[in-house]
Design a protein around this motif. Sequence first.
Motif, PDB file in Angstrom:
ATOM      1  N   LEU A  12      45.720  16.081  39.025  1.00  0.00           N
ATOM      2  CA  LEU A  12      45.244  16.995  40.055  1.00  0.00           C
ATOM      3  C   LEU A  12      43.852  16.656  40.573  1.00  0.00           C
ATOM      4  CD1 LEU A  12      46.280  20.337  38.322  1.00  0.00           C
ATOM      5  CD2 LEU A  12      47.505  19.147  40.138  1.00  0.00           C
ATOM      6  N   GLY A  13      43.096  15.887  39.810  1.00  0.00           N
ATOM      7  CA  GLY A  13      41.688  15.696  40.128  1.00  0.00           C
ATOM      8  C   GLY A  13      40.880  16.812  39.487  1.00  0.00           C
ATOM      9  N   ALA A  17      41.829  20.937  38.947  1.00  0.00           N
ATOM     10  CA  ALA A  17      42.006  21.324  37.544  1.00  0.00           C
ATOM     11  C   ALA A  17      41.020  22.432  37.157  1.00  0.00           C
ATOM     12  CB  ALA A  17      41.837  20.110  36.639  1.00  0.00           C
ATOM     13  N   ARG A  18      39.785  22.345  37.662  1.00  0.00           N
ATOM     14  CA  ARG A  18      38.815  23.420  37.424  1.00  0.00           C
ATOM     15  C   ARG A  18      39.309  24.734  38.028  1.00  0.00           C
ATOM     16  NH1 ARG A  18      32.971  22.758  36.452  1.00  0.00           N
ATOM     17  NH2 ARG A  18      32.842  24.635  37.702  1.00  0.00           N
ATOM     18  N   GLY A  19      39.904  24.659  39.197  1.00  0.00           N
ATOM     19  CA  GLY A  19      40.456  25.848  39.838  1.00  0.00           C
ATOM     20  C   GLY A  19      41.559  26.481  39.003  1.00  0.00           C
ATOM     21  N   SER A  57      38.531  17.307  32.850  1.00  0.00           N
ATOM     22  CA  SER A  57      38.083  16.011  33.372  1.00  0.00           C
ATOM     23  C   SER A  57      38.994  15.612  34.529  1.00  0.00           C
ATOM     24  CB  SER A  57      38.088  14.941  32.275  1.00  0.00           C
ATOM     25  OG  SER A  57      39.406  14.614  31.899  1.00  0.00           O
ATOM     26  N   GLU A  58      38.727  14.475  35.110  1.00  0.00           N
ATOM     27  CA  GLU A  58      39.474  13.991  36.271  1.00  0.00           C
ATOM     28  C   GLU A  58      40.981  13.919  36.017  1.00  0.00           C
ATOM     29  OE1 GLU A  58      39.747  12.941  40.149  1.00  0.00           O
ATOM     30  OE2 GLU A  58      37.842  13.334  39.166  1.00  0.00           O
ATOM     31  N   ASP A  59      41.378  13.610  34.773  1.00  0.00           N
ATOM     32  CA  ASP A  59      42.803  13.407  34.491  1.00  0.00           C
ATOM     33  C   ASP A  59      43.292  14.064  33.196  1.00  0.00           C
ATOM     34  OD1 ASP A  59      41.509  11.831  32.670  1.00  0.00           O
ATOM     35  OD2 ASP A  59      42.567   9.993  33.172  1.00  0.00           O
ATOM     36  N   ARG A  60      42.492  14.970  32.621  1.00  0.00           N
ATOM     37  CA  ARG A  60      42.865  15.563  31.341  1.00  0.00           C
ATOM     38  C   ARG A  60      42.246  16.947  31.195  1.00  0.00           C
ATOM     39  NH1 ARG A  60      45.568  14.088  27.846  1.00  0.00           N
ATOM     40  NH2 ARG A  60      45.777  11.882  27.734  1.00  0.00           N
ATOM     41  N   VAL A  61      42.991  17.835  30.508  1.00  0.00           N
ATOM     42  CA  VAL A  61      42.490  19.153  30.130  1.00  0.00           C
ATOM     43  C   VAL A  61      42.627  19.256  28.614  1.00  0.00           C
ATOM     44  CG1 VAL A  61      42.919  21.640  30.245  1.00  0.00           C
ATOM     45  CG2 VAL A  61      43.051  20.267  32.315  1.00  0.00           C
ATOM     46  N   VAL A  85      51.858  27.738  29.671  1.00  0.00           N
ATOM     47  CA  VAL A  85      51.045  28.007  30.857  1.00  0.00           C
ATOM     48  C   VAL A  85      50.395  26.730  31.371  1.00  0.00           C
ATOM     49  CG1 VAL A  85      48.955  29.174  31.679  1.00  0.00           C
ATOM     50  CG2 VAL A  85      50.638  30.446  30.344  1.00  0.00           C
ATOM     51  N   LEU A  86      49.823  25.934  30.478  1.00  0.00           N
ATOM     52  CA  LEU A  86      49.182  24.689  30.904  1.00  0.00           C
ATOM     53  C   LEU A  86      50.197  23.731  31.534  1.00  0.00           C
ATOM     54  CD1 LEU A  86      46.595  23.837  28.104  1.00  0.00           C
ATOM     55  CD2 LEU A  86      46.138  24.581  30.455  1.00  0.00           C
ATOM     56  N   ASP A  87      51.349  23.587  30.903  1.00  0.00           N
ATOM     57  CA  ASP A  87      52.374  22.685  31.449  1.00  0.00           C
ATOM     58  C   ASP A  87      52.795  23.124  32.847  1.00  0.00           C
ATOM     59  OD1 ASP A  87      52.281  21.139  29.170  1.00  0.00           O
ATOM     60  OD2 ASP A  87      54.078  22.008  28.276  1.00  0.00           O
ATOM     61  N   LYS A  88      52.962  24.435  33.044  1.00  0.00           N
ATOM     62  CA  LYS A  88      53.373  24.956  34.344  1.00  0.00           C
ATOM     63  C   LYS A  88      52.264  24.749  35.385  1.00  0.00           C
ATOM     64  CE  LYS A  88      54.572  29.203  36.706  1.00  0.00           C
ATOM     65  NZ  LYS A  88      54.544  30.653  36.627  1.00  0.00           N
ATOM     66  N   GLU A  89      51.047  25.125  35.042  1.00  0.00           N
ATOM     67  CA  GLU A  89      49.941  25.055  35.995  1.00  0.00           C
ATOM     68  C   GLU A  89      49.546  23.625  36.342  1.00  0.00           C
ATOM     69  OE1 GLU A  89      48.433  27.447  37.776  1.00  0.00           O
ATOM     70  OE2 GLU A  89      49.872  28.854  36.954  1.00  0.00           O
ATOM     71  N   LEU A  90      49.566  22.730  35.371  1.00  0.00           N
ATOM     72  CA  LEU A  90      49.106  21.363  35.615  1.00  0.00           C
ATOM     73  C   LEU A  90      50.148  20.502  36.315  1.00  0.00           C
ATOM     74  CD1 LEU A  90      47.130  20.690  32.330  1.00  0.00           C
ATOM     75  CD2 LEU A  90      46.224  21.284  34.586  1.00  0.00           C
ATOM     76  N   SER A  91      51.390  20.958  36.345  1.00  0.00           N
ATOM     77  CA  SER A  91      52.422  20.193  37.033  1.00  0.00           C
ATOM     78  C   SER A  91      52.561  20.626  38.488  1.00  0.00           C
ATOM     79  CB  SER A  91      53.769  20.337  36.324  1.00  0.00           C
ATOM     80  OG  SER A  91      54.248  21.667  36.467  1.00  0.00           O
ATOM     81  N   ALA A  92      51.921  21.727  38.831  1.00  0.00           N
ATOM     82  CA  ALA A  92      52.037  22.255  40.197  1.00  0.00           C
ATOM     83  C   ALA A  92      51.101  21.581  41.162  1.00  0.00           C
ATOM     84  CB  ALA A  92      51.758  23.767  40.186  1.00  0.00           C
TER      85      ALA A  92
END
Length: 92
Positions: A12-13, A17-19, A57-61, A85-92
Amino acid sequence: MAKITVDRPHNLGIEAARGKAEKLAERLAREYDVRYQWKGDTLEFKRSGADGRIEVSEDRVHLQLNLGLLLSVMSGKIKSEIEEVLDKELSA
């Protein structure tokens, strides 16, 4: 005391990801009376019986959560919900 660690890649960048982390923190604040604040690219949160941080980070949470004695018995369920929740949010 239980410690939960979840690490997830994303594409996501850092700003997006911060959002997503901010949105999650707002939800935790509403539902579980969690207080949070950003320190650089790390969101630190705390409530009675639990504290932790989400490093973005740019490519990891990377999430780390420390549970007190009372919440430790629910650590498996809490970790599963966080991962979902993380899997759902980070794949969107």
